[in-house]
Motif scaffolding. Sequence first.
Motif, PDB file in Angstrom:
ATOM      1  N   ARG A   1       0.871  -1.119   0.241  1.00 28.53           N
ATOM      2  CA  ARG A   1       0.089  -0.187  -0.051  1.00 28.53           C
ATOM      3  C   ARG A   1       1.020   1.218   0.067  1.00 28.53           C
ATOM      4  N   GLY A   2       2.132   1.132  -0.094  1.00 31.56           N
ATOM      5  CA  GLY A   2       3.107   2.198  -0.022  1.00 31.56           C
ATOM      6  C   GLY A   2       3.562   2.685   1.240  1.00 31.56           C
ATOM      7  N   GLY A   3       3.327   1.920   2.309  1.00 33.59           N
ATOM      8  CA  GLY A   3       3.869   2.122   3.485  1.00 33.59           C
ATOM      9  C   GLY A   3       5.372   2.007   3.725  1.00 33.59           C
ATOM     10  N   ASN A   4       6.192   2.274   4.613  1.00 38.47           N
ATOM     11  CA  ASN A   4       7.502   2.151   4.815  1.00 38.47           C
ATOM     12  C   ASN A   4       7.897   1.121   5.667  1.00 38.47           C
ATOM     13  N   ALA A   5       9.201   0.754   5.923  1.00 34.07           N
ATOM     14  CA  ALA A   5       9.362  -0.369   6.725  1.00 34.07           C
ATOM     15  C   ALA A   5       8.862  -0.399   8.282  1.00 34.07           C
ATOM     16  N   ILE A   6       8.994   0.973   8.470  1.00 32.76           N
ATOM     17  CA  ILE A   6       8.382   1.255   9.938  1.00 32.76           C
ATOM     18  C   ILE A   6       6.888   0.808  10.224  1.00 32.76           C
ATOM     19  N   ASP A   7       6.220   1.397   9.174  1.00 34.23           N
ATOM     20  CA  ASP A   7       4.688   1.146   9.142  1.00 34.23           C
ATOM     21  C   ASP A   7       4.406  -0.568   8.988  1.00 34.23           C
ATOM     22  N   ALA A   8       5.382  -1.104   8.436  1.00 35.96           N
ATOM     23  CA  ALA A   8       5.043  -2.378   8.153  1.00 35.96           C
ATOM     24  C   ALA A   8       5.583  -3.247   9.382  1.00 35.96           C
ATOM     25  N   ALA A   9       6.412  -2.856  10.021  1.00 35.75           N
ATOM     26  CA  ALA A   9       7.035  -3.443  11.307  1.00 35.75           C
ATOM     27  C   ALA A   9       5.846  -3.477  12.334  1.00 35.75           C
ATOM     28  N   VAL A  10       5.163  -2.465  12.583  1.00 35.36           N
ATOM     29  CA  VAL A  10       4.295  -2.210  13.688  1.00 35.36           C
ATOM     30  C   VAL A  10       2.949  -3.116  13.067  1.00 35.36           C
ATOM     31  N   ALA A  11       2.542  -3.084  11.811  1.00 40.54           N
ATOM     32  CA  ALA A  11       1.594  -4.120  11.332  1.00 40.54           C
ATOM     33  C   ALA A  11       2.029  -5.481  11.736  1.00 40.54           C
ATOM     34  N   ALA A  12       3.256  -6.069  11.466  1.00 43.92           N
ATOM     35  CA  ALA A  12       3.492  -7.220  11.690  1.00 43.92           C
ATOM     36  C   ALA A  12       3.531  -7.532  13.305  1.00 43.92           C
ATOM     37  N   ALA A  13       3.795  -6.583  13.826  1.00 47.03           N
ATOM     38  CA  ALA A  13       4.223  -6.753  15.454  1.00 47.03           C
ATOM     39  C   ALA A  13       2.670  -6.875  15.813  1.00 47.03           C
ATOM     40  N   ALA A  14       1.866  -6.176  15.694  1.00 47.86           N
ATOM     41  CA  ALA A  14       0.338  -6.035  15.873  1.00 47.86           C
ATOM     42  C   ALA A  14      -0.327  -7.362  15.558  1.00 47.86           C
ATOM     43  N   THR A  15       0.063  -8.123  14.597  1.00 51.39           N
ATOM     44  CA  THR A  15      -0.341  -9.258  14.363  1.00 51.39           C
ATOM     45  C   THR A  15       0.088 -10.429  15.030  1.00 51.39           C
ATOM     46  N   LEU A  16       1.619 -10.411  15.286  1.00 57.66           N
ATOM     47  CA  LEU A  16       2.137 -11.272  16.011  1.00 57.66           C
ATOM     48  C   LEU A  16       1.459 -11.320  17.492  1.00 57.66           C
ATOM     49  N   GLY A  17       0.773 -10.224  17.941  1.00 57.87           N
ATOM     50  CA  GLY A  17       0.061 -10.247  19.174  1.00 57.87           C
ATOM     51  C   GLY A  17      -0.991 -10.919  19.326  1.00 57.87           C
ATOM     52  N   VAL A  18      -1.549 -11.407  18.074  1.00 61.64           N
ATOM     53  CA  VAL A  18      -2.695 -12.165  17.728  1.00 61.64           C
ATOM     54  C   VAL A  18      -2.293 -13.501  17.649  1.00 61.64           C
ATOM     55  N   THR A  19      -1.385 -13.888  16.590  1.00 62.73           N
ATOM     56  CA  THR A  19      -0.808 -15.298  16.357  1.00 62.73           C
ATOM     57  C   THR A  19       0.085 -15.741  17.339  1.00 62.73           C
ATOM     58  N   ASP A  20       0.698 -14.785  17.845  1.00 62.52           N
ATOM     59  CA  ASP A  20       2.095 -15.339  18.954  1.00 62.52           C
ATOM     60  C   ASP A  20       1.827 -14.984  20.121  1.00 62.52           C
ATOM     61  N   PRO A  21       0.625 -14.953  20.839  1.00 67.21           N
ATOM     62  CA  PRO A  21       0.460 -13.955  21.925  1.00 67.21           C
ATOM     63  C   PRO A  21       1.113 -14.256  23.181  1.00 67.21           C
TER      64      PRO A  21
END
Length: 580
Positions: A49-69
């Motif tokens: 979507r055009g986000g940068n690495a910092i945006d994407a890292a937070v998105a990944a981290a938030a999802t890890l909070g779901v799948t690897d809680p």
Amino acid sequence: MTQRLVATILLTAIGTVAIAKTPVATGTGGAVATISEQASQSAMAILNRGGNAIDAAVAAAATLGVTDPFSCGIGGGGFMVVYLAREKRVIAIDHRETAPAAFTPAVFLDNGKEMDFETVVASGQSIGVPGTVRGWDEALRRYGTMSFKDVLAPAIDVASRGFTVTANFSRLVDGNTEKFRRFPATAALYLKDGKALPPGTLLKNPDLARTYRTLARGGAKAFYEGPLARAIVDAARRPATAPGMTVPGGTMTLADLADYEARIRQPVRGTYRGYELYGMPLPSSGGVTAFEALNILEGWNLKALPRAQAEHLYLEASRLAFADRNAYLADPEYTDAPVAGLLSKEYAAQRRKTIDPARAAAGPVPAGDPYPFQQDASVPLRPATAKLQQESAHTTHLAVSDSQGNIVSYTFTIESWGGSGIVVPGHGFLLNNEMTDFDFSGPAPNVPEAGKRPRSSMAPTIALKDGRPAFTIGSPGGATIITTVLQTIVNHVDLGMRMDQAVDAPRLSERNGAATDVEPGFAGSAQATALAPFAQRWSNQPEEIGAANALVFNQDGTVTAVSEGHRHGTGSALVQKKAH
């Protein structure tokens, strides 16, 4: 872009159609490596979507909070190392949990004796003030291009629609059922009839989805003030337990939450065989300890030595660095640690002389004296050698890069598997037990104090060569994080392994103990036999060590994302455009 269109993009990116999970991928544009397929896909959706690495890292981290809680989440904290391509500089974001204001050095003593470690873990006493949300907010506001609303959307989708419980997830729950049974909100989410959710279960977390939506609307303030903050404080001070069970409450207050601050810090810097290495500074001991060990190793031409001797020297250098870590390192706002001395090449040369190239030390070794190498005219106290404090091995690491050249190496945690075991009722996330990273008794630099950040071993690392990004590396694993990062660098730089080979190689973790920790199957192997003449000693309780993720920036302009090939159920590496 409308919300509906955004949702459509995200559903396409991380929907029910499975993408083949691979631990290694090479291509151009952005790249991501995590331990979770959904988290990697979330990061890729943001990059696309055009986000940068910092945006994407937070998105990944938030999802890890779901799948690897059980490893991480908004109830914990972490350390993010960021390379900013336009400015060609590296910064570090410290959002480690802090001790509540009521903490004293005697908080984990009962009549002068250390309290039982596991009892403290599963209680409100172990809970530090969470820093993750404040850290994400700092990262996005300063260096990102998107809002919480944008980057939390993929994780909200995964939490709402659910994901399939893997065998590894079920195994982790099974190992924590006793702790989880104590807390009804936790049991309701992760247990069925008092037992671990079986593999194949579709697990939804609507409470966490609602919490993320609250953050999407209200930002970090919605976490640190208001109803959500009150729910966190209530859960920590008065944990809701199953009938007939009680656990001690903690001392966190609304003021502790409202006052929490992340820190933007200068990274710790080292050099090794032509590489510039950037890591996390104190209160993480990861960068300092790994770089000290590399300084010690730099005095030998490891490439020219038999592999067994090179590994012997790696183990002994790690032993010395850990002796110094345990004696000197802690929160820099409370302890004046001799970092400059510890990272001095001259100090490393002195420490190197204590290693027998042919034989392991008989047991734990004393700390060295780095103060003469500080170029400091003061005469500080020389702390006594400290014992290795028990430290849980359960965290997660991720790595992301974007097409502009920005890079994030990020490790965050809730400490033990499942943290304190306390899910905030109605909000779907576990609270940390990070306060058990303090030494329970002193005198020691890492004793508990009000507002202090406990010493960590997290070691997110970015390496440059000739001024350009070369690779990143990081791992979970408590104190074994440091040895995993150190050994992977030695494997890659000195032993000539491709990064995927370096990550997948058997891990040996020497932390100045009576024996070196190894993984299942190592004892009796050809590698162990080759090390036998050096009198190395192996732990009799082998366990899987770490779950590393890395990026390699190749000379042809491509990037290779690398995750675990067999540990933790195999990791997930993705690139925007695959190389052919």
